[in-house]
Design an enzyme around this catalytic site. Sequence first.
Site, mmCIF file in Angstrom:
data_model
loop_
_atom_site.group_PDB
_atom_site.id
_atom_site.type_symbol
_atom_site.label_atom_id
_atom_site.label_comp_id
_atom_site.label_asym_id
_atom_site.label_seq_id
_atom_site.Cartn_x
_atom_site.Cartn_y
_atom_site.Cartn_z
ATOM 1 N N ARG A 43 0.862 -1.192 0.000
ATOM 2 C CA ARG A 43 0.000 0.000 0.000
ATOM 3 C C ARG A 43 0.891 1.233 0.000
ATOM 4 O O ARG A 43 1.727 1.399 0.892
ATOM 5 C CB ARG A 43 -0.874 0.024 1.254
ATOM 6 C CG ARG A 43 -1.660 1.334 1.461
ATOM 7 C CD ARG A 43 -2.359 1.278 2.814
ATOM 8 N NE ARG A 43 -3.175 2.435 3.103
ATOM 9 C CZ ARG A 43 -2.731 3.536 3.701
ATOM 10 N NH1 ARG A 43 -1.459 3.640 4.083
ATOM 11 N NH2 ARG A 43 -3.551 4.536 3.949
ATOM 12 N N SER A 121 -12.608 -3.011 2.743
ATOM 13 C CA SER A 121 -12.707 -2.288 4.016
ATOM 14 C C SER A 121 -14.174 -2.073 4.325
ATOM 15 O O SER A 121 -14.898 -1.494 3.516
ATOM 16 C CB SER A 121 -12.035 -0.919 3.913
ATOM 17 O OG SER A 121 -10.718 -1.056 3.468
ATOM 18 N N LYS A 153 -2.671 7.083 9.385
ATOM 19 C CA LYS A 153 -3.820 7.429 8.534
ATOM 20 C C LYS A 153 -4.770 8.265 9.403
ATOM 21 O O LYS A 153 -5.747 7.741 9.963
ATOM 22 C CB LYS A 153 -4.477 6.139 8.031
ATOM 23 C CG LYS A 153 -5.620 6.382 7.079
ATOM 24 C CD LYS A 153 -6.137 5.055 6.532
ATOM 25 C CE LYS A 153 -7.498 5.225 5.906
ATOM 26 N NZ LYS A 153 -8.059 3.964 5.432
HETATM 27 C C1 LIG Z 1 -6.771 -4.929 5.717
HETATM 28 C C2 LIG Z 1 -7.119 -3.523 5.424
HETATM 29 N N1 LIG Z 1 -8.201 -2.971 6.005
HETATM 30 C C3 LIG Z 1 -8.534 -1.703 5.747
HETATM 31 C C4 LIG Z 1 -7.763 -0.937 4.881
HETATM 32 C C5 LIG Z 1 -8.148 0.468 4.523
HETATM 33 O O1 LIG Z 1 -8.480 0.514 3.150
HETATM 34 P P1 LIG Z 1 -9.132 1.840 2.492
HETATM 35 O O2 LIG Z 1 -10.376 2.116 3.235
HETATM 36 O O3 LIG Z 1 -9.234 1.635 1.033
HETATM 37 O O4 LIG Z 1 -8.073 2.942 2.804
HETATM 38 P P2 LIG Z 1 -6.585 3.024 2.233
HETATM 39 O O5 LIG Z 1 -5.797 1.905 2.835
HETATM 40 O O6 LIG Z 1 -6.646 2.881 0.754
HETATM 41 O O7 LIG Z 1 -6.100 4.350 2.691
HETATM 42 C C6 LIG Z 1 -6.658 -1.541 4.288
HETATM 43 N N2 LIG Z 1 -5.864 -0.885 3.431
HETATM 44 N N3 LIG Z 1 -6.352 -2.827 4.570
HETATM 45 C C1 LIG Z 2 -4.387 1.502 6.249
HETATM 46 C C2 LIG Z 2 -5.200 1.756 7.450
HETATM 47 N N1 LIG Z 2 -6.560 1.595 7.426
HETATM 48 C C3 LIG Z 2 -7.115 1.899 8.604
HETATM 49 C C4 LIG Z 2 -8.553 1.868 8.868
HETATM 50 O O1 LIG Z 2 -8.963 2.132 9.999
HETATM 51 O O2 LIG Z 2 -9.267 1.567 7.915
HETATM 52 S S1 LIG Z 2 -5.992 2.356 9.768
HETATM 53 C C5 LIG Z 2 -4.724 2.156 8.676
HETATM 54 C C6 LIG Z 2 -3.299 2.428 9.019
HETATM 55 C C7 LIG Z 2 -2.765 1.495 10.073
HETATM 56 O O3 LIG Z 2 -1.466 1.886 10.356
HETATM 57 P P1 LIG Z 2 -0.847 1.750 11.799
HETATM 58 O O4 LIG Z 2 -0.787 0.301 12.105
HETATM 59 O O5 LIG Z 2 0.528 2.359 11.676
HETATM 60 O O6 LIG Z 2 -1.724 2.521 12.725
#
Ligand SMILES: Cc1ncc(COP(=O)(O)OP(=O)(O)O)c(N)n1
Ligand SMILES: Cc1nc(C(=O)O)sc1CCOP(=O)(O)O
Length: 231
Positions: A43, A121, A153
Site C-alpha cells: 500500500r 474495508s 492514517k
Molecule cells: C486490511 C485492510 N483494512 C482496511 C484498509 C483500509 O483501506 P481503504 O479504506 O481503502 O483505505 P486506504 O488503505 O486505501 O487508505 C486496508 N488498506 N487494509
Molecule cells: C491503512 C489503514 N486503514 C485503517 C482503517 O482504519 O481503515 S488504519 C490504517 C493504518 C494502520 O497503520 P498503523 O498500524 O501504523 O496505525
Amino acid sequence: MPATKSFDLSAYLIIGPENTLNRPVKSVIQAAIKGGITFIQIRSKVADAKDLIAYTRDAAAAIAEAGQQDRIKLVVDDRLDVVLAARDLGIKVDGLHIGQSDLPIDFCRQYLGPDAILGVSARNAELLAYVKETDVTDIDYFGAGPFHPTQTKPEAGRDEKTGEIHTRQVAELIELAHLSPIPVVVGGGVKLADMPQLKATGVAGFFVITAITEASDPERATRALVTAWQA
Ligand SMILES: Cc1ncc(COP(=O)(O)OP(=O)(O)O)c(N)n1
Ligand SMILES: Cc1nc(C(=O)O)sc1CCOP(=O)(O)O
Ligand SMILES: [Mg+2]
C-alpha cells in the site's frame, strides 16, 4: 469462495515506502516473514504504478525466497491495474484490497477472476448493519478499523459531518466477528499491548503498519505480535 482458496489473516502487514523510515521495503518484508507474518499488503499513496509493481515483485520474491508461497498471501491496496499488470509480468500476487471509495467490488472480481483474494474495508459508519447487509459473494474478507486513532492514517474513522474520530469498540468487534459471514481483520493504531483484547473478540487477525515497519527490529517486533496473538 472456491474451496481451494485458503489464507491466514492472523498477522497482516501493510507496507509501502513511506512507512519504512528509509529502509528498503524488501528488507522489512524479509524481516516480517522471518518473524512469522501470514499476509502482506503493498500500500502506497506516494508510489506510482511502476514502483508499486516493483514493490509487489520484491514482496513476491521475498516470499518465494523464504519458501512460503503456500502460506503467505500477497495483495495490493486500491490498484486493480497494478495487480493485473504484475500478474501479466509473471509476479505471484494473490489479490487486491479495496475500500469504500475504490472500484466497485463486482468489477474487481470480474477482472481478478474467482481464485484471487479480494478484501474490502468495511464501512466505518453503521459498521454492523453494513456487514449484515452486504452481499459477500465476491468478497473474501473484511478489513475494519481503526482500533485506535493513528497518525499513519489520520482520517481513519473520521465522521464526515463532525470531524470526530470513531474507533472500533471491543463489544462491537465481538458482534462483528460473530455476525460477519466472512473473516474480519482489524487494525489502526494496533500495538503489541492490544493483542489479548483483540484476539478475545474472535476476529480473524490484526493488521499493522508502523508496529512493524517503524520497529528498530522488525523481525523481533513481528515475532512478538505473532506470539502474543497465538497465546
Ligand atoms: C486490511 C485492510 N483494512 C482496511 C484498509 C483500509 O483501506 P481503504 O479504506 O481503502 O483505505 P486506504 O488503505 O486505501 O487508505 C486496508 N488498506 N487494509
Ligand atoms: C491503512 C489503514 N486503514 C485503517 C482503517 O482504519 O481503515 S488504519 C490504517 C493504518 C494502520 O497503520 P498503523 O498500524 O501504523 O496505525
Ligand atoms: Mg483504498
